[in-house]
Scaffold this motif. Structure first.
Motif, PDB file in Angstrom:
ATOM      1  N   PHE A  10       0.822  -1.219   0.000  1.00  0.00           N
ATOM      2  CA  PHE A  10       0.000   0.000   0.000  1.00  0.00           C
ATOM      3  C   PHE A  10       0.856   1.269   0.000  1.00  0.00           C
ATOM      4  O   PHE A  10       0.634   2.157  -0.839  1.00  0.00           O
ATOM      5  CB  PHE A  10      -0.977  -0.016   1.184  1.00  0.00           C
ATOM      6  CG  PHE A  10      -1.851   1.192   1.210  1.00  0.00           C
ATOM      7  CD1 PHE A  10      -2.891   1.334   0.301  1.00  0.00           C
ATOM      8  CD2 PHE A  10      -1.623   2.209   2.124  1.00  0.00           C
ATOM      9  CE1 PHE A  10      -3.692   2.455   0.312  1.00  0.00           C
ATOM     10  CE2 PHE A  10      -2.416   3.334   2.139  1.00  0.00           C
ATOM     11  CZ  PHE A  10      -3.457   3.458   1.234  1.00  0.00           C
ATOM     12  N   PRO A  11       1.830   1.421   0.878  1.00  0.00           N
ATOM     13  CA  PRO A  11       2.660   2.626   0.817  1.00  0.00           C
ATOM     14  C   PRO A  11       3.470   2.718  -0.484  1.00  0.00           C
ATOM     15  O   PRO A  11       3.657   3.812  -1.031  1.00  0.00           O
ATOM     16  CB  PRO A  11       3.595   2.518   2.019  1.00  0.00           C
ATOM     17  CG  PRO A  11       2.965   1.554   2.930  1.00  0.00           C
ATOM     18  CD  PRO A  11       2.150   0.629   2.073  1.00  0.00           C
ATOM     19  N   LEU A  12       3.928   1.552  -0.960  1.00  0.00           N
ATOM     20  CA  LEU A  12       4.678   1.554  -2.207  1.00  0.00           C
ATOM     21  C   LEU A  12       3.807   2.015  -3.373  1.00  0.00           C
ATOM     22  O   LEU A  12       4.219   2.854  -4.182  1.00  0.00           O
ATOM     23  CB  LEU A  12       5.237   0.156  -2.481  1.00  0.00           C
ATOM     24  CG  LEU A  12       6.112   0.018  -3.719  1.00  0.00           C
ATOM     25  CD1 LEU A  12       7.367   0.852  -3.571  1.00  0.00           C
ATOM     26  CD2 LEU A  12       6.434  -1.438  -3.962  1.00  0.00           C
ATOM     27  N   CYS A  13       2.589   1.501  -3.470  1.00  0.00           N
ATOM     28  CA  CYS A  13       1.663   1.919  -4.535  1.00  0.00           C
ATOM     29  C   CYS A  13       1.269   3.381  -4.378  1.00  0.00           C
ATOM     30  O   CYS A  13       1.139   4.110  -5.373  1.00  0.00           O
ATOM     31  CB  CYS A  13       0.429   1.027  -4.533  1.00  0.00           C
ATOM     32  SG  CYS A  13       0.759  -0.644  -5.123  1.00  0.00           S
ATOM     33  N   ALA A  14       1.065   3.826  -3.138  1.00  0.00           N
ATOM     34  CA  ALA A  14       0.712   5.231  -2.903  1.00  0.00           C
ATOM     35  C   ALA A  14       1.863   6.142  -3.335  1.00  0.00           C
ATOM     36  O   ALA A  14       1.647   7.201  -3.940  1.00  0.00           O
ATOM     37  CB  ALA A  14       0.375   5.454  -1.437  1.00  0.00           C
ATOM     38  N   LEU A  15       3.080   5.737  -3.034  1.00  0.00           N
ATOM     39  CA  LEU A  15       4.246   6.519  -3.432  1.00  0.00           C
ATOM     40  C   LEU A  15       4.394   6.546  -4.952  1.00  0.00           C
ATOM     41  O   LEU A  15       4.662   7.613  -5.539  1.00  0.00           O
ATOM     42  CB  LEU A  15       5.505   5.937  -2.782  1.00  0.00           C
ATOM     43  CG  LEU A  15       6.799   6.709  -2.996  1.00  0.00           C
ATOM     44  CD1 LEU A  15       6.699   8.092  -2.373  1.00  0.00           C
ATOM     45  CD2 LEU A  15       7.962   5.939  -2.410  1.00  0.00           C
ATOM     46  N   LEU A  16       4.205   5.414  -5.599  1.00  0.00           N
ATOM     47  CA  LEU A  16       4.266   5.377  -7.061  1.00  0.00           C
ATOM     48  C   LEU A  16       3.161   6.220  -7.696  1.00  0.00           C
ATOM     49  O   LEU A  16       3.384   6.909  -8.693  1.00  0.00           O
ATOM     50  CB  LEU A  16       4.186   3.934  -7.557  1.00  0.00           C
ATOM     51  CG  LEU A  16       5.422   3.077  -7.304  1.00  0.00           C
ATOM     52  CD1 LEU A  16       5.151   1.634  -7.712  1.00  0.00           C
ATOM     53  CD2 LEU A  16       6.616   3.636  -8.031  1.00  0.00           C
ATOM     54  N   PHE A  17       1.973   6.165  -7.117  1.00  0.00           N
ATOM     55  CA  PHE A  17       0.869   6.968  -7.642  1.00  0.00           C
ATOM     56  C   PHE A  17       1.163   8.465  -7.501  1.00  0.00           C
ATOM     57  O   PHE A  17       0.931   9.245  -8.434  1.00  0.00           O
ATOM     58  CB  PHE A  17      -0.436   6.606  -6.914  1.00  0.00           C
ATOM     59  CG  PHE A  17      -1.612   7.385  -7.393  1.00  0.00           C
ATOM     60  CD1 PHE A  17      -2.175   7.131  -8.641  1.00  0.00           C
ATOM     61  CD2 PHE A  17      -2.160   8.397  -6.614  1.00  0.00           C
ATOM     62  CE1 PHE A  17      -3.254   7.856  -9.094  1.00  0.00           C
ATOM     63  CE2 PHE A  17      -3.239   9.130  -7.066  1.00  0.00           C
ATOM     64  CZ  PHE A  17      -3.796   8.862  -8.301  1.00  0.00           C
ATOM     65  N   ALA A  18       1.689   8.872  -6.341  1.00  0.00           N
ATOM     66  CA  ALA A  18       2.032  10.286  -6.133  1.00  0.00           C
ATOM     67  C   ALA A  18       3.129  10.711  -7.107  1.00  0.00           C
ATOM     68  O   ALA A  18       3.090  11.825  -7.657  1.00  0.00           O
ATOM     69  CB  ALA A  18       2.472  10.516  -4.694  1.00  0.00           C
ATOM     70  N   GLY A  19       4.102   9.848  -7.347  1.00  0.00           N
ATOM     71  CA  GLY A  19       5.150  10.163  -8.314  1.00  0.00           C
ATOM     72  C   GLY A  19       4.604  10.301  -9.723  1.00  0.00           C
ATOM     73  O   GLY A  19       5.016  11.189 -10.479  1.00  0.00           O
ATOM     74  N   ALA A  20       3.666   9.434 -10.098  1.00  0.00           N
ATOM     75  CA  ALA A  20       3.063   9.511 -11.427  1.00  0.00           C
ATOM     76  C   ALA A  20       2.246  10.785 -11.582  1.00  0.00           C
ATOM     77  O   ALA A  20       2.270  11.423 -12.644  1.00  0.00           O
ATOM     78  CB  ALA A  20       2.192   8.283 -11.687  1.00  0.00           C
ATOM     79  N   VAL A  21       1.533  11.190 -10.541  1.00  0.00           N
ATOM     80  CA  VAL A  21       0.753  12.434 -10.596  1.00  0.00           C
ATOM     81  C   VAL A  21       1.690  13.631 -10.743  1.00  0.00           C
ATOM     82  O   VAL A  21       1.439  14.535 -11.557  1.00  0.00           O
ATOM     83  CB  VAL A  21      -0.143  12.568  -9.335  1.00  0.00           C
ATOM     84  CG1 VAL A  21      -0.712  13.964  -9.220  1.00  0.00           C
ATOM     85  CG2 VAL A  21      -1.256  11.539  -9.377  1.00  0.00           C
ATOM     86  N   PHE A  22       2.778  13.638  -9.975  1.00  0.00           N
ATOM     87  CA  PHE A  22       3.744  14.736 -10.069  1.00  0.00           C
ATOM     88  C   PHE A  22       4.374  14.794 -11.460  1.00  0.00           C
ATOM     89  O   PHE A  22       4.500  15.864 -12.049  1.00  0.00           O
ATOM     90  CB  PHE A  22       4.826  14.558  -8.992  1.00  0.00           C
ATOM     91  CG  PHE A  22       5.862  15.632  -9.008  1.00  0.00           C
ATOM     92  CD1 PHE A  22       5.561  16.915  -8.579  1.00  0.00           C
ATOM     93  CD2 PHE A  22       7.149  15.373  -9.459  1.00  0.00           C
ATOM     94  CE1 PHE A  22       6.518  17.920  -8.602  1.00  0.00           C
ATOM     95  CE2 PHE A  22       8.113  16.356  -9.483  1.00  0.00           C
ATOM     96  CZ  PHE A  22       7.792  17.631  -9.053  1.00  0.00           C
TER      97      PHE A  22
END
Length: 122
Positions: A10-22
């Motif tokens: 979950f934290p890994l996916c959340a971090l990847l999602f935030a990176g993709a949005v940025f």
């Protein structure tokens, strides 16, 4: 087992999602900057072209109004017409006219150049 896996994923996916949005936001900003720069260059080239066309018309009028006995003034006027025609042709080349029916617009200036070039020689 599932709790441990979800605690890591979950934290890994959340971090990847935030990176993709940025990353997506940065790409969007860069695309808008490129579009604005292209529009500004088009506007500048178009206004420079209209300015050169007005100057060309004025200079052609002045050259035609000069007395035919004053060869020097006619020659000077034709040199200015040749210069303005070259500048206007360069401005036409900067406009994005490849997809429009105006892609033959630079051929408009060719007769003016051919008219002026024989009298410009040394």
């Amino acid at each position: 087992m599932y709790k441990r896996l979800s605690a890591v994923m979950f934290p890994l996916c959340a971090l990847l999602f935030a990176g993709a949005v940025f990353w997506g936001y940065q790409e969007h900003q860069e695309k808008n900057a490129v579009l604005i720069k292209a529009e500004n260059q088009y506007q500048r080239a178009f206004h420079d072209l209209t300015n050169h066309m007005g100057s060309l018309q004025d200079q052609l009028g002045k050259t035609l109004a000069v007395n035919s006995a004053s060869y020097r003034m006619q020659r000077k006027g034709l040199v200015n017409v040749w210069r303005l025609t070259s500048q206007a042709q360069n401005e036409v080349n900067q406009l994005p006219l490849t997809l429009l029916p105006f892609n033959q617009a630079e051929n408009f200036f060719d007769p003016h150049l051919r008219f002026c070039l024989p009298d410009v020689g040394p």
